[in-house]
Scaffold this active site. Structure first.
Site: not given
Ligand code: RRO
Length: 315
Positions: A50, A134
């Site tokens: 993650k 993100c």
């Molecule tokens: O954690 C998120 O909300 C998230 C991330 Br970091 C990302 O890079 N892509 C996404 O769809 N959600």
């Protein structure tokens, strides 16, 4: 290929051998050590953690992920255990078994530099995937959509990290943006791989019956994955494959079947990540995808991925 011989899915990534080109997409099945362990135990060829920040984060309010008939919408908000947790995991990983990527998404350039320095000093064979895309942290625009910021990020990270690393890009929708992004990426020799794409940011899914959004954060706006994004993902994979011949491409977006994996490989991907479909089906999906990919390759008479990777035909 001799009759009855099963196609070989073995491949390599930056000179590391892999059993097959499949892995999870960062964010799916990879926040906790038990989930990462399940990916190690699965038939995935590699895995990624993650995206991490300096400190642990709870992320956005629930509900923050919703599966839909054509894919998913999420606004997780970077829930993660903090970078030290993933570095500890990476320090214990058996790299002979399969490669491990560490996804980094610090909330500022300084945060990224701190995390990247720690990863470099740990001297592990893990691959750094720097997340420039993100879409879900309020008040933090994606560096991938601000080319000046992206260039500054890359200049600093490339110098600080020194080793080969990669970036996770948002989807682009215009040839001018493909050209500009590729030109920036090509400035950095140790930027070795490009992962296309992150979710299509800030979609809005509306439920007709309840007349409501389906996730709570950001008034329902969130990143789209699954069927919604496959053609956009393939376009980005192929656009960067054409423009960045010195770099390795990782495809991500809309993979639910062996045929989808095949399409990503044809477009130029070396590895293929699975997000929404892994979230819905669990790590056994890697068995099914490999079975379907092998069947398709056998039907077409291919015995190895190298025979068709990047060989997309145009009309
Ligand atoms: O954690 C998120 O909300 C998230 C991330 Br970091 C990302 O890079 N892509 C996404 O769809 N959600």
């Amino acid at each position: 290929m001799p009759p009855n011989a099963s196609p070989d899915l073995a491949t390599s990534f930056l000179e590391q051998p892999l059993d097959n080109p499949l892995m999870n997409a960062a964010g799916v099945w990879c926040t906790l050590a038990a989930q990462l362990d399940a990916l190690v135990e699965s038939s995935a060829g590699a895995l990624v953690t993650k995206s991490c920040t300096l400190s642990r984060r709870d992320g956005n309010a629930e509900p923050r992920y919703r599966a839909l008939p054509l894919g998913s919408i999420n606004s997780m908000g970077l829930p993660n255990e903090g970078y030290a947790y993933y570095l500890d995991y990476a320090a214990c990983h058996d790299y002979e078994r399969k490669p491990l990527f560490v996804s980094v998404s610090g909330l500022s350039l300084d945060d990224n530099l701190t995390i990247v320095a720690a990863l470099r000093e740990a001297v592990l064979p893990a691959f750094l995937e720097l997340n420039l895309s993100c879409p879900n942290v309020e008040g933090k625009p994606q560096p991938g959509y601000d080319f000046e910021a992206m260039d500054q990020f890359l200049a600093e990270v490339a110098t600080a990290y020194r080793r080969p690393f990669g970036v996770k890009l948002p989807p682009y929708f215009d040839f001018v943006h493909f050209d500009t992004a590729a030109e920036i990426l090509n400035r950095y020799d140790n930027l070795a791989f490009i992962t296309c794409i992150n979710s299509i940011g800030n979609g809005l899914v509306i439920d007709t019956d309840s007349e409501s959004t389906v996730i709570r954060p950001k008034d329902g706006f969130g990143g789209l994955g699954g069927d919604y994004v496959l053609p956009t993902a393939l376009a980005n994979v192929n656009a960067f494959y054409r423009r960045c011949p010195g770099k390795t491409i990782i495809g991500c977006g809309g993979v639910q079947t062996g045929a989808h994996v095949f399409q990503h490989l044809l477009a130029g991907a070396t590895l293929v990540q699975v997000g929404t479909a892994l979230h819905e089906e669990g790590p056994s999906i890697f068995d099914r995808l490999q079975h379907e990919l092998r069947e398709l390759m056998a039907k077409k008479g291919y015995s190895r991925i190298e025979e068709f990777r990047g060989r997309l035909k145009t009309l």
